[in-house]
Structures are given as structure tokens and as C-alpha cells.
Scaffold this active site. Structure first.
Site, short mmCIF file in Angstrom:
data_model
loop_
_atom_site.label_atom_id
_atom_site.label_comp_id
_atom_site.label_asym_id
_atom_site.label_seq_id
_atom_site.Cartn_x
_atom_site.Cartn_y
_atom_site.Cartn_z
N GLN A 35 0.81 -1.21 0.00
CA GLN A 35 0.00 0.00 0.00
C GLN A 35 0.85 1.27 0.00
O GLN A 35 0.38 2.32 -0.43
CB GLN A 35 -0.90 0.01 1.23
CG GLN A 35 -0.12 0.02 2.54
CD GLN A 35 -0.99 -0.21 3.76
OE1 GLN A 35 -2.19 -0.34 3.65
NE2 GLN A 35 -0.38 -0.24 4.93
N ARG A 103 15.10 -0.80 11.45
CA ARG A 103 14.12 -1.47 10.59
C ARG A 103 14.30 -1.06 9.13
O ARG A 103 14.21 -1.89 8.23
CB ARG A 103 12.71 -1.13 11.07
CG ARG A 103 11.63 -1.88 10.32
CD ARG A 103 10.26 -1.62 10.93
NE ARG A 103 9.27 -2.50 10.34
CZ ARG A 103 8.60 -2.22 9.23
NH1 ARG A 103 8.81 -1.10 8.60
NH2 ARG A 103 7.73 -3.09 8.75
N TYR A 208 19.10 0.62 23.01
CA TYR A 208 20.31 0.06 22.38
C TYR A 208 20.75 0.94 21.23
O TYR A 208 19.93 1.61 20.59
CB TYR A 208 20.13 -1.40 21.95
CG TYR A 208 18.96 -1.72 21.06
CD1 TYR A 208 19.04 -1.60 19.68
CD2 TYR A 208 17.77 -2.19 21.60
CE1 TYR A 208 17.97 -1.94 18.88
CE2 TYR A 208 16.70 -2.52 20.80
CZ TYR A 208 16.80 -2.39 19.44
OH TYR A 208 15.74 -2.73 18.64
N ASP A 286 3.33 -11.11 11.03
CA ASP A 286 2.33 -10.49 11.91
C ASP A 286 0.91 -10.81 11.46
O ASP A 286 -0.01 -10.79 12.28
CB ASP A 286 2.51 -8.97 11.92
CG ASP A 286 3.62 -8.51 12.86
OD1 ASP A 286 4.30 -9.37 13.44
OD2 ASP A 286 3.79 -7.28 13.02
C1 LIG Z 1 5.54 1.13 10.30
C2 LIG Z 1 6.05 -0.01 11.16
C3 LIG Z 1 7.04 0.21 12.10
C4 LIG Z 1 7.52 -0.84 12.91
N1 LIG Z 1 8.51 -0.58 13.82
C5 LIG Z 1 8.98 -1.58 14.60
C6 LIG Z 1 10.03 -1.32 15.53
O1 LIG Z 1 10.50 -0.21 15.63
N2 LIG Z 1 10.48 -2.35 16.31
C7 LIG Z 1 9.93 -3.62 16.20
O2 LIG Z 1 10.38 -4.53 16.92
N3 LIG Z 1 8.95 -3.89 15.33
C8 LIG Z 1 8.48 -2.90 14.54
N4 LIG Z 1 7.48 -3.17 13.67
C9 LIG Z 1 6.93 -4.54 13.67
C10 LIG Z 1 7.86 -5.53 13.10
O3 LIG Z 1 8.49 -4.87 12.05
C11 LIG Z 1 7.00 -6.72 12.71
O4 LIG Z 1 6.81 -7.61 13.81
C12 LIG Z 1 7.62 -7.46 11.60
O5 LIG Z 1 7.99 -6.51 10.64
C13 LIG Z 1 6.66 -8.48 11.03
O6 LIG Z 1 6.86 -8.55 9.65
P1 LIG Z 1 5.67 -8.65 8.65
O7 LIG Z 1 6.32 -8.80 7.32
O8 LIG Z 1 4.70 -9.64 9.11
O9 LIG Z 1 4.91 -7.26 8.72
P2 LIG Z 1 5.41 -5.80 8.39
O10 LIG Z 1 6.89 -5.73 8.37
O11 LIG Z 1 4.64 -4.93 9.30
O12 LIG Z 1 4.93 -5.57 6.89
C14 LIG Z 1 3.59 -5.53 6.48
C15 LIG Z 1 3.55 -4.81 5.14
O13 LIG Z 1 2.25 -4.97 4.58
C16 LIG Z 1 1.82 -3.75 4.03
N5 LIG Z 1 0.37 -3.72 4.09
C17 LIG Z 1 -0.41 -3.76 5.19
N6 LIG Z 1 -1.71 -3.71 4.86
C18 LIG Z 1 -1.75 -3.63 3.51
C19 LIG Z 1 -2.84 -3.53 2.59
N7 LIG Z 1 -4.11 -3.50 3.01
N8 LIG Z 1 -2.56 -3.45 1.26
C20 LIG Z 1 -1.27 -3.48 0.83
N9 LIG Z 1 -0.21 -3.55 1.67
C21 LIG Z 1 -0.45 -3.64 3.00
C22 LIG Z 1 2.47 -2.70 4.94
O14 LIG Z 1 2.58 -1.44 4.27
C23 LIG Z 1 3.82 -3.32 5.25
O15 LIG Z 1 4.80 -2.94 4.31
C24 LIG Z 1 6.98 -2.14 12.81
C25 LIG Z 1 5.97 -2.35 11.84
C26 LIG Z 1 5.52 -1.30 11.01
C27 LIG Z 1 4.46 -1.54 9.96
#
Ligand SMILES: Cc1cc2nc3c(=O)[nH]c(=O)nc-3n(C[C@H](O)[C@H](O)[C@H](O)COP(=O)(O)OP(=O)(O)OC[C@H]3O[C@@H](n4cnc5c(N)ncnc54)[C@H](O)[C@@H]3O)c2cc1C
Length: 390
Positions: A35, A103, A208, A286
Site C-alpha cells: 500500500q 528497521r 540500544y 504479523d
Molecule cells: C511502520 C512499522 C514500524 C515498525 N517498527 C517496529 C520497531 O521499531 N520495532 C519492532 O520490533 N517492530 C516494529 N514493527 C513490527 C515488526 O516490524 C513486525 O513484527 C515485523 O515486521 C513483522 O513482519 P511482517 O512482514 O509480518 O509485517 P510488516 O513488516 O509490518 O509488513 C507488512 C507490510 O504490509 C503492508 N500492508 C499492510 N496492509 C496492507 C494492505 N491493506 N494493502 C497493501 N499492503 C499492506 C504494509 O505497508 C507493510 O509494508 C513495525 C511495523 C511497522 C508496519
């Protein structure tokens, strides 16, 4: 068999880029939709523990991670008021790298890895609904356009529309804790690469250094009665953070005095998703199992999932069997990690009194006389290598 398979990944986050790379390296044609208008600098520090680092290495990105993020030396627990050391767990095993990273740096490494593997990324594509079918998955985008894809991996994070499609009835609940996060300019290259937790009654703060001492990463947690929204991007006033930690040790007060650009988020607990796949859709990261940040495993679990899912799709001819194998290999482990993360806050937030004194004494004695026991307690977590297990 993945050669030539057409796979769509929803979400260019940590799990999405990692699974896209792993699939493309095995021959699939992979497209990632996100997105966001740009993959840009959001978030703050992330700890890539050895169980996540092995996946980065297996993707061929270990050297880039080593270059971007120093290896941590230790996690240190400290008393909130005096700052004295209660417990130290050393992390400096060369064969078990533990990285303190930004990150944005991790995302950039993964983005470059995906690009090198031939993955295409389409930005500005917000999906509002996912319909899993037996022959294809249908995506509805903001604005109303729809598209059918042969195989969809929902790596769309905390507010995942993919998760909602597969698990419509689940609701998170507020844990009674909020967390602030910020990065503070430090410019101290000699800062030891250690993660420190100052533990106070009803509050704790994790700090950290990042980027060789350029920044200090801060996550500060406080117990509270109520909170409305869940999400990473609610701005808060730094004075409120400073007031909440005004009775902490001078090094914390001095650090927070320089805090700016502070974000506050409510910590919600989600059940691990009951359904990880349906028809042509599977969830990871997540989207399948959001966790509280108290064990720093959100990104690491997403990396582990990515490897296991790509491997299952490669090993099995049938998609349903591959999805079953993937969930079977992951469900118990992530449930254990999510549960352990939830318990950690209670351990950090003990109120002054005999129980806290006894718990801290036990930690001090354990750390001094049996440091190996402490390391062994985390062997199940950090010693797990999904790139070897089959
Ligand atoms: C903005 C942000 C900041 C974070 N900061 C931290 C931090 O400082 N420390 C920490 O420990 N963890 C942080 N996290 C959480 C950690 O990064 C997650 O536990 C980890 O990234 C899980 O990975 P993931 O790929 O499941 O989800 P994410 O890394 O969260 O990625 C999900 C992706 O899906 C995309 N997305 C979501 N909904 C839609 C949709 N409807 N249509 C299209 N695309 C979509 C998002 O834009 C994102 O790029 C953060 C997450 C986010 C989103």
C-alpha cells in the site's frame, strides 16, 4: 516445485520481502504488492536474533546484515532507579550473531535481495479485501479494482486484510500497556553494542545503539488503564514520555531529555490465527501471529515463516499439502514465542517489595554463578535453525 509458478505476495515488509526472495531464488515468478507509495524509512530498532540471522544468511544477505548492523555483545537488565546491573546475558558467540539493526536498514537489505532475485514490487496498491478460492484468490483494491491471482501470500502485517478474510471472528484485546518508541541522535561510536532493559514498577525501558552509535533506539513501556487504537504511528509529546520515566536513573533521564519525534502505541494481544491458509491464500508474519515486543521476535518469526513456507511450496507438488506442512511446522513454535513475550512484561514490571527483591537477587546470583544456565534458557529460541530443520 516452484519453477515458473506465479506467486503474489501482499506486503513489502520483513516477511513479505523475505518470502518473495526465497521463492524467486527457487525459480518462482514473484510480485510483491504494498500500500505504501515508497519503501521508506519508518520504524526504529529491530533485534535480529540468531534464529532470524540464519535465514538472512541462507538468503545470501548475511554479509549485508553484518555490514549494516554490529553484532550485539549482551542483553543487560538493570534496576530502574540506581541503574545497577541485575543480570547480563552475553551474546557474543561468533556462530550465533545477534544484530541490533534499524528497521529501515533491514528492509533495504531485503529489498535489494528481492530485486537481485528478480522479484517485482508494485507500490501504492492498497488491498481492502481478499477472497480465498480453490483455484485462485481475488483481491479488491482501494478504488474498487479487482484482480485474481493464482497464489497469494498474505504478509500484510498487523492490520492484515488477508488475516481478516481467513479468521473473521478474532478480536485483539488491550493488554493494559502502552509503548513509546523513538530514536535519539547519539553520535557516540564507542557506545557498547548492548541492549539494556531498565526495569521499574509498572514500567520498563529498552535502549540500544544503532548504526555504530549514531542513534540510540528507545522503546519505553508503561502500564495504563485504557487505550483506543492499535498502530505504530500515533505521535506523542516527548514531555509525557519524560514524565513517565522521571524517577529512572540519570542516564535514562538525560537520554529522554533529548527525545523528539516520539510515537506511542497501545499494546494489544492477538490470538495466533486459527486458520493460516485457505484455498490459494496463506498467511505469514504479523498477519498470522502478531506478538508483543517484549522478546523482540516479530521480525524474526516473520523471517522464519518466510523460509519454511518457501521450502514447503518447493518440496510439495500440491499447494494444500504445502500449506498444511508449513502451518504444522510453525504453529507450536510461534505460539510458544508469543506466550513467552507476553510473560516478559510481568517479569520486568515487578513492584518494590519482597517478591521483586527475591526475583532480582535470583537473577543476580544466577548471572554471576551460572551464566551458562541463562544462555541455555534461550537455546530453544535462538538455537532454532529453520534452514536446517526439515
Ligand atoms: C511502520 C512499522 C514500524 C515498525 N517498527 C517496529 C520497531 O521499531 N520495532 C519492532 O520490533 N517492530 C516494529 N514493527 C513490527 C515488526 O516490524 C513486525 O513484527 C515485523 O515486521 C513483522 O513482519 P511482517 O512482514 O509480518 O509485517 P510488516 O513488516 O509490518 O509488513 C507488512 C507490510 O504490509 C503492508 N500492508 C499492510 N496492509 C496492507 C494492505 N491493506 N494493502 C497493501 N499492503 C499492506 C504494509 O505497508 C507493510 O509494508 C513495525 C511495523 C511497522 C508496519
Amino acid at each position: 516445485m516452484l519453477i515458473g509458478q506465479d506467486i503474489t505476495v501482499l506486503g513489502a515488509g520483513i516477511g513479505g520481502l523475505a518470502v518473495a526472495t526465497a521463492l524467486a531464488q527457487r525459480g518462482a515468478q514473484v510480485r510483491v504488492l504494498d500500500q505504501a507509495d515508497a519503501i521508506r524509512e519508518v520504524g526504529a530498532g529491530l533485534q535480529v536474533s540468531p534464529n532470524g540471522a540464519v535465514v538472512m544468511q541462507a538468503l545470501g544477505l548475511g554479509a549485508a546484515l553484518d555490514a549494516a548492523a554490529p553484532q550485539a555483545r549482551a542483553v543487560v537488565l538493570r534496576d530502574f532507579r540506581r541503574g545497577d546491573e541485575v543480570f547480563r546475558m552475553t551474546l557474543d558467540r561468533a556462530d550465533r550473531p545477534y544484530h541490533l539493526t534499524h528497521r529501515a536498514d533491514l528492509i533495504e537489505i531485503l529489498r535489494q535481495g528481492a530485486q537481485a532475485a528478480g522479484v517485482t514490487v508494485e507500490l501504492g496498491r492498497k488491498v481492502i479485501a481478499v477472497e480465498p478460492g480453490d483455484a485462485e484468490a481475488r483481491l479488491t483494491f482501494e478504488g474498487g479494482a479487482t484482480e485474481a491471482v493464482p497464489l497469494l501470500i498474505g504478509a500484510d502485517g498487523l492490520h492484515s486484510p488477508s488475516r481478516a478474510a481467513l479468521n473473521p471472528a478474532t478480536r485483539p484485546f488491550f493488554t493494559g500497556q502502552v509503548a513509546w518508541r523513538c530514536t535519539i541522535p547519539l553520535d557516540k561510536p564507542d557506545t557498547p553494542p548492548e541492549a539494556t532493559v531498565h526495569m521499574g514498577p509498572g514500567r520498563h525501558i529498552v535502549t540500544y545503539p544503532l548504526r555504530g552509535g549514531e542513534l540510540m533506539n528507545v522503546v519505553a513501556v508503561e502500564e495504563r488503564d485504557g487505550w483506543a487504537a492499535e498502530g505504530w504511528n500515533h505521535k506523542d509529546r516527548p514531555e509525557i514520555l519524560r514524565a513517565a520515566f522521571a524517577d529512572f536513573a540519570p542516564e535514562i533521564r538525560d537520554l529522554l531529555f533529548r527525545a523528539d519525534g516520539v510515537y506511542l502505541w497501545g499494546l494489544f494481544r492477538h490470538p495466533v490465527a486459527k486458520h493460516w491458509s485457505q484455498g490459494r491464500v496463506a498467511l505469514l508474519g504479523d498477519a498470522a501471529h502478531p506478538t508483543l515486543p517484549f522478546l523482540a521476535q516479530g521480525a524474526n518469526m516473520a523471517l522464519e515463516d518466510a523460509w519454511v513456507l518457501a521450502d514447503a511450496l518447493d518440496q510439495e507438488d500440491d499447494i494444500a499439502t504445502a500449506f498444511t506442512r508449513y502451518a504444522g511446522l510453525r504453529r507450536k513454535r510461534v505460539a510458544r514465542i508469543v506466550e513467552a513475550a507476553s510473560r516478559n512484561a510481568e517479569n520486568y514490571h515487578l513492584r518494590p517489595g519482597p517478591y521483586r527483591a527475591a526475583a532480582h537477587l535470583a537473577l543476580r546470583l544466577g548471572g554471576r554463578f551460572a551464566p551458562q544456565l541463562a544462555a541455555n534458557r534461550f537455546e530453544w529460541l535462538y538455537g532454532h535453525d529453520v534452514t536446517r530443520a526439515r
